[in-house]
Design an enzyme around this catalytic site. Structure first.
Site, mmCIF file in Angstrom:
data_model
loop_
_atom_site.group_PDB
_atom_site.id
_atom_site.type_symbol
_atom_site.label_atom_id
_atom_site.label_comp_id
_atom_site.label_asym_id
_atom_site.label_seq_id
_atom_site.Cartn_x
_atom_site.Cartn_y
_atom_site.Cartn_z
ATOM 1 N N ARG A 1 143.219 76.338 27.575
ATOM 2 C CA ARG A 1 144.679 76.305 27.796
ATOM 3 C C ARG A 1 145.419 76.126 26.463
ATOM 4 O O ARG A 1 146.384 75.361 26.363
ATOM 5 C CB ARG A 1 145.074 75.173 28.752
ATOM 6 C CG ARG A 1 144.370 75.187 30.078
ATOM 7 C CD ARG A 1 144.943 76.222 31.030
ATOM 8 N NE ARG A 1 144.335 76.063 32.346
ATOM 9 C CZ ARG A 1 143.224 76.701 32.731
ATOM 10 N NH1 ARG A 1 142.622 77.558 31.910
ATOM 11 N NH2 ARG A 1 142.744 76.506 33.945
ATOM 12 N N SER B 1 149.305 73.563 37.748
ATOM 13 C CA SER B 1 148.675 72.306 37.319
ATOM 14 C C SER B 1 149.578 71.623 36.302
ATOM 15 O O SER B 1 149.971 72.249 35.319
ATOM 16 C CB SER B 1 147.326 72.572 36.648
ATOM 17 O OG SER B 1 146.518 73.330 37.503
ATOM 18 N N GLU C 1 150.457 69.982 30.815
ATOM 19 C CA GLU C 1 150.232 71.400 30.524
ATOM 20 C C GLU C 1 151.532 72.194 30.343
ATOM 21 O O GLU C 1 151.623 72.996 29.403
ATOM 22 C CB GLU C 1 149.383 72.029 31.642
ATOM 23 C CG GLU C 1 149.003 73.448 31.329
ATOM 24 C CD GLU C 1 148.112 74.076 32.395
ATOM 25 O OE1 GLU C 1 146.988 73.593 32.580
ATOM 26 O OE2 GLU C 1 148.561 75.044 33.028
HETATM 27 P P1 FAD Z 1 157.050 80.758 30.764
HETATM 28 O O1 FAD Z 1 156.904 79.570 31.637
HETATM 29 O O2 FAD Z 1 158.302 81.525 30.830
HETATM 30 O O3 FAD Z 1 156.798 80.300 29.250
HETATM 31 C C1 FAD Z 1 155.686 79.503 28.931
HETATM 32 C C2 FAD Z 1 155.665 79.294 27.414
HETATM 33 O O4 FAD Z 1 155.441 80.533 26.764
HETATM 34 C C3 FAD Z 1 156.987 78.774 26.871
HETATM 35 O O5 FAD Z 1 156.699 77.903 25.794
HETATM 36 C C4 FAD Z 1 157.691 80.033 26.361
HETATM 37 O O6 FAD Z 1 158.576 79.744 25.298
HETATM 38 C C5 FAD Z 1 156.520 80.866 25.884
HETATM 39 N N1 FAD Z 1 156.704 82.320 26.013
HETATM 40 C C6 FAD Z 1 156.975 83.014 27.139
HETATM 41 N N2 FAD Z 1 156.994 84.340 26.871
HETATM 42 C C7 FAD Z 1 156.736 84.476 25.554
HETATM 43 C C8 FAD Z 1 156.625 85.596 24.670
HETATM 44 N N3 FAD Z 1 156.780 86.859 25.096
HETATM 45 N N4 FAD Z 1 156.350 85.360 23.354
HETATM 46 C C9 FAD Z 1 156.193 84.102 22.891
HETATM 47 N N5 FAD Z 1 156.292 82.998 23.680
HETATM 48 C C10 FAD Z 1 156.553 83.188 24.996
HETATM 49 N N6 FAD Z 1 148.109 79.035 34.500
HETATM 50 C C11 FAD Z 1 146.803 79.292 34.276
HETATM 51 O O7 FAD Z 1 146.349 79.316 33.121
HETATM 52 N N7 FAD Z 1 145.935 79.515 35.308
HETATM 53 C C12 FAD Z 1 146.335 79.492 36.587
HETATM 54 O O8 FAD Z 1 145.537 79.706 37.491
HETATM 55 C C13 FAD Z 1 147.712 79.206 36.862
HETATM 56 N N8 FAD Z 1 148.148 79.122 38.136
HETATM 57 C C14 FAD Z 1 149.450 78.804 38.385
HETATM 58 C C15 FAD Z 1 149.878 78.703 39.713
HETATM 59 C C16 FAD Z 1 151.195 78.383 39.999
HETATM 60 C C17 FAD Z 1 151.647 78.260 41.440
HETATM 61 C C18 FAD Z 1 152.131 78.192 38.946
HETATM 62 C C19 FAD Z 1 153.571 77.895 39.244
HETATM 63 C C20 FAD Z 1 151.713 78.275 37.622
HETATM 64 C C21 FAD Z 1 150.366 78.585 37.327
HETATM 65 N N9 FAD Z 1 149.897 78.688 36.006
HETATM 66 C C22 FAD Z 1 148.579 78.987 35.765
HETATM 67 C C23 FAD Z 1 150.810 78.457 34.875
HETATM 68 C C24 FAD Z 1 151.621 79.718 34.459
HETATM 69 O O9 FAD Z 1 151.735 80.617 35.530
HETATM 70 C C25 FAD Z 1 150.978 80.465 33.283
HETATM 71 O O10 FAD Z 1 150.849 79.614 32.169
HETATM 72 C C26 FAD Z 1 151.784 81.711 32.877
HETATM 73 O O11 FAD Z 1 151.095 82.438 31.890
HETATM 74 C C27 FAD Z 1 153.174 81.373 32.347
HETATM 75 O O12 FAD Z 1 153.883 82.597 32.208
HETATM 76 P P2 FAD Z 1 155.468 82.661 32.207
HETATM 77 O O13 FAD Z 1 155.868 84.050 31.905
HETATM 78 O O14 FAD Z 1 156.001 82.082 33.454
HETATM 79 O O15 FAD Z 1 155.787 81.717 30.963
HETATM 80 P P1 NAP Z 2 139.261 73.673 42.172
HETATM 81 O O1 NAP Z 2 138.525 74.913 42.553
HETATM 82 O O2 NAP Z 2 139.668 72.707 43.239
HETATM 83 O O3 NAP Z 2 138.473 72.905 41.050
HETATM 84 C C1 NAP Z 2 138.983 71.664 40.528
HETATM 85 C C2 NAP Z 2 138.787 71.671 39.035
HETATM 86 O O4 NAP Z 2 137.397 71.705 38.775
HETATM 87 C C3 NAP Z 2 139.411 72.864 38.410
HETATM 88 O O5 NAP Z 2 140.492 72.405 37.669
HETATM 89 C C4 NAP Z 2 138.325 73.520 37.581
HETATM 90 O O6 NAP Z 2 138.574 73.489 36.181
HETATM 91 C C5 NAP Z 2 137.095 72.658 37.808
HETATM 92 N N1 NAP Z 2 135.958 73.489 38.259
HETATM 93 C C6 NAP Z 2 135.725 73.943 39.516
HETATM 94 N N2 NAP Z 2 134.546 74.604 39.559
HETATM 95 C C7 NAP Z 2 134.049 74.573 38.297
HETATM 96 C C8 NAP Z 2 132.871 75.075 37.699
HETATM 97 N N3 NAP Z 2 131.949 75.741 38.402
HETATM 98 N N4 NAP Z 2 132.689 74.874 36.382
HETATM 99 C C9 NAP Z 2 133.591 74.225 35.647
HETATM 100 N N5 NAP Z 2 134.725 73.714 36.161
HETATM 101 C C10 NAP Z 2 134.955 73.876 37.476
HETATM 102 O O7 NAP Z 2 140.596 74.093 41.344
HETATM 103 P P2 NAP Z 2 141.988 74.631 41.857
HETATM 104 O O8 NAP Z 2 143.032 73.650 41.494
HETATM 105 O O9 NAP Z 2 141.906 75.143 43.258
HETATM 106 O O10 NAP Z 2 142.207 75.870 40.882
HETATM 107 C C11 NAP Z 2 141.328 76.975 40.925
HETATM 108 C C12 NAP Z 2 141.356 77.687 39.599
HETATM 109 O O11 NAP Z 2 142.685 78.152 39.321
HETATM 110 C C13 NAP Z 2 140.980 76.789 38.418
HETATM 111 O O12 NAP Z 2 140.273 77.536 37.475
HETATM 112 C C14 NAP Z 2 142.312 76.356 37.865
HETATM 113 O O13 NAP Z 2 142.272 76.111 36.458
HETATM 114 C C15 NAP Z 2 143.203 77.556 38.158
HETATM 115 N N6 NAP Z 2 144.577 77.111 38.375
HETATM 116 C C16 NAP Z 2 145.312 76.786 37.280
HETATM 117 C C17 NAP Z 2 146.621 76.381 37.410
HETATM 118 C C18 NAP Z 2 147.454 76.065 36.199
HETATM 119 O O14 NAP Z 2 148.653 75.903 36.335
HETATM 120 N N7 NAP Z 2 146.891 75.982 35.039
HETATM 121 C C19 NAP Z 2 147.185 76.273 38.674
HETATM 122 C C20 NAP Z 2 146.401 76.588 39.760
HETATM 123 C C21 NAP Z 2 145.084 77.012 39.617
HETATM 124 P P3 NAP Z 2 139.480 74.548 35.352
HETATM 125 O O15 NAP Z 2 140.887 74.233 35.699
HETATM 126 O O16 NAP Z 2 139.137 74.210 33.946
HETATM 127 O O17 NAP Z 2 139.091 75.930 35.744
#
Ligand code: FAD
Ligand code: NAP
Length: 339
Positions: free
Chosen positions: A166, A239, A335
């Site tokens: 991340r 998250s 995050e």
């Molecule tokens: P924004 O929120 O608009 O911006 C995020 C950051 O990036 C800010 O600092 C902004 O200034 C910067 N930014 C945006 N666009 C640019 C650009 N073009 N150039 C330079 N900087 C820029 N994240 C995960 O990693 N895995 C997941 O599974 C995941 N699941 C999610 C589920 C839900 C329900 C939600 C609400 C969020 C989730 N996220 C997840 C977080 C998020 O969706 C991601 O981080 C996504 O990439 C953010 O994109 P955005 O366009 O909305 O960015």
């Molecule tokens: P989950 O499946 O309930 O798992 C809980 C946590 O355990 C996750 O955060 C994941 O880490 C870790 N995990 C599960 N299985 C694993 C494995 N085999 N090896 C290593 N780590 C493991 O998680 P969840 O909340 O439903 O999310 C599912 C996936 O979507 C995850 O990868 C999560 O990161 C991603 N997600 C991200 C966001 C976001 O905003 N960043 C939001 C929703 C979902 P990791 O998070 O490191 O993968």
């Protein structure tokens, strides 16, 4: 044509938490030229600039006294296809999930595990988006960004992005690089990643033994829809905390007091702890303070039940952080990007 500037605009529709703060100015550039013009104009007027995409990784804690650039560039294309490897490119303002679906519809594999992540293509490299065992660094082929200090274009390869968990060079240098377009190295042959969470189990339940990339994407979408709140219905930014990575000794010490600890071994003897488990054990699951709360099914997700301010969401996050530190001796890192 120059992108129009609007004055005193509510950012509520522009962030998935649904936080109601105002931007002093908002512009929505749809090409490189409009981006450059907006940056130049802001510089001339002495205004700060905040670039946003889908607003799904933001926590806005105050009015934004700046020009907010909401990326509106569109376009996706195949750059090369040798029958096995394919390189595709998309503009920063493209919505992520429709882009993933477009690649799958072309028969290109690689992005299936990253289905249904909100936001834009341009923001995906910021935190090296990841889910279900795949991160964009695994299929990354390069990106083009504008250096806001010098005005020059620069191409970044995998190494230059310094992707981490991340994390990236872009996240560590906020405001320096404006990402214009991103490239991905995909394949006609599927290399399935099914060993993460309930993915294989869901496919088995559906009677699928040898899934296609589209079947994996569909399974992941169905799991995500069950577990995660839809921002259109309940404000959230996914998250709220990263999973902390600690030493094996630290994990063992916690496990000695909490045998149910959820932990995953990492490289170099480190261990990733499930932050959601720590928060749940500390009793925060489903907690609510006014309109700021912790989701009832997923403790890692903070939610806005309607009128919570960014400051209230932040205050709740700080309380959770302090409590987890006190109980487990583990520091949770937030995050979303705070402004
Ligand atoms: P924004 O929120 O608009 O911006 C995020 C950051 O990036 C800010 O600092 C902004 O200034 C910067 N930014 C945006 N666009 C640019 C650009 N073009 N150039 C330079 N900087 C820029 N994240 C995960 O990693 N895995 C997941 O599974 C995941 N699941 C999610 C589920 C839900 C329900 C939600 C609400 C969020 C989730 N996220 C997840 C977080 C998020 O969706 C991601 O981080 C996504 O990439 C953010 O994109 P955005 O366009 O909305 O960015
Ligand atoms: P989950 O499946 O309930 O798992 C809980 C946590 O355990 C996750 O955060 C994941 O880490 C870790 N995990 C599960 N299985 C694993 C494995 N085999 N090896 C290593 N780590 C493991 O998680 P969840 O909340 O439903 O999310 C599912 C996936 O979507 C995850 O990868 C999560 O990161 C991603 N997600 C991200 C966001 C976001 O905003 N960043 C939001 C929703 C979902 P990791 O998070 O490191 O993968």
């Amino acid at each position: 044509m120059t992108a129009a500037w609007q004055e005193q605009v509510s950012l509520k529709p522009f962030n998935t938490f649904g936080i109601d703060v105002n931007a002093r100015y908002l512009a929505q550039p749809s090409n490189d030229q409009q981006v450059r013009e907006a940056l130049a104009e802001a510089k001339q007027r002495g205004l700060a600039v905040l670039v946003i995409g889908g607003g799904s990784n933001l926590l806005l804690t105050r009015d934004i006294d700046a020009l907010v650039l909401h990326m509106a560039s569109r376009g996706r294309r195949v750059l090369s296809d040798d029958g096995e490897q394919v390189v595709v490119e998309a503009e920063a303002g493209e919505a992520w999930h429709p882009f993933v679906q477009w690649t799958l519809a072309q028969g290109f594999c690689g992005l299936e595990n990253l289905s249904l992540i909100p936001g834009t293509v341009g923001a995906a490299p910021m935190q090296n988006v990841g889910a279900y065992g795949v991160e964009i660094k695994d299929i990354f082929a390069g990106l083009t960004a504008l250096d806001r200090q010098t005005g020059e274009l620069r191409d970044f390869d995998l190494q230059a992005c310094a992707f981490g968990y991340r994390d990236s060079v872009f996240k560590r240098n906020p405001g320096r690089w404006l990402i214009l377009r991103v490239r991905f190295a995909l394949s006609h042959t599927l290399r399935a990643h099914l060993d993460y969470g309930p993915v294989r189990q869901r496919l088995t339940e559906q009677g699928v033994d040898e899934p296609s990339a589209q079947a994996i994407s569909d399974a992941i979408c169905s799991i995500r829809r069950e577990k995660l709140p839809d921002p259109a219905e309940l404000g959230n930014a996914g998250s709220f905390f990263k999973n902390p990575v600690v030493s094996a000794e630290c994990a063992e010490q916690i496990r000695s007091q909490h045998p149910g600890l959820v932990a995953y071994p990492q490289a170099q003897g480190q261990v990733k702890l499930a932050a959601g488990w720590l928060i749940e054990q500390a009793g925060w699951k489903g907690y609510r303070e006014g309109d700021a709360g912790v989701h009832r099914l997923q403790s890692l997700v903070l939610v806005n039940y309607g009128q919570a301010s960014g400051a209230q969401m932040h205050a709740l996050a700080l309380k959770i952080q302090a409590d987890v530190q006190r109980r487990f001796g583990v520091e949770l890192e937030m995050e979303p990007n705070l402004y």
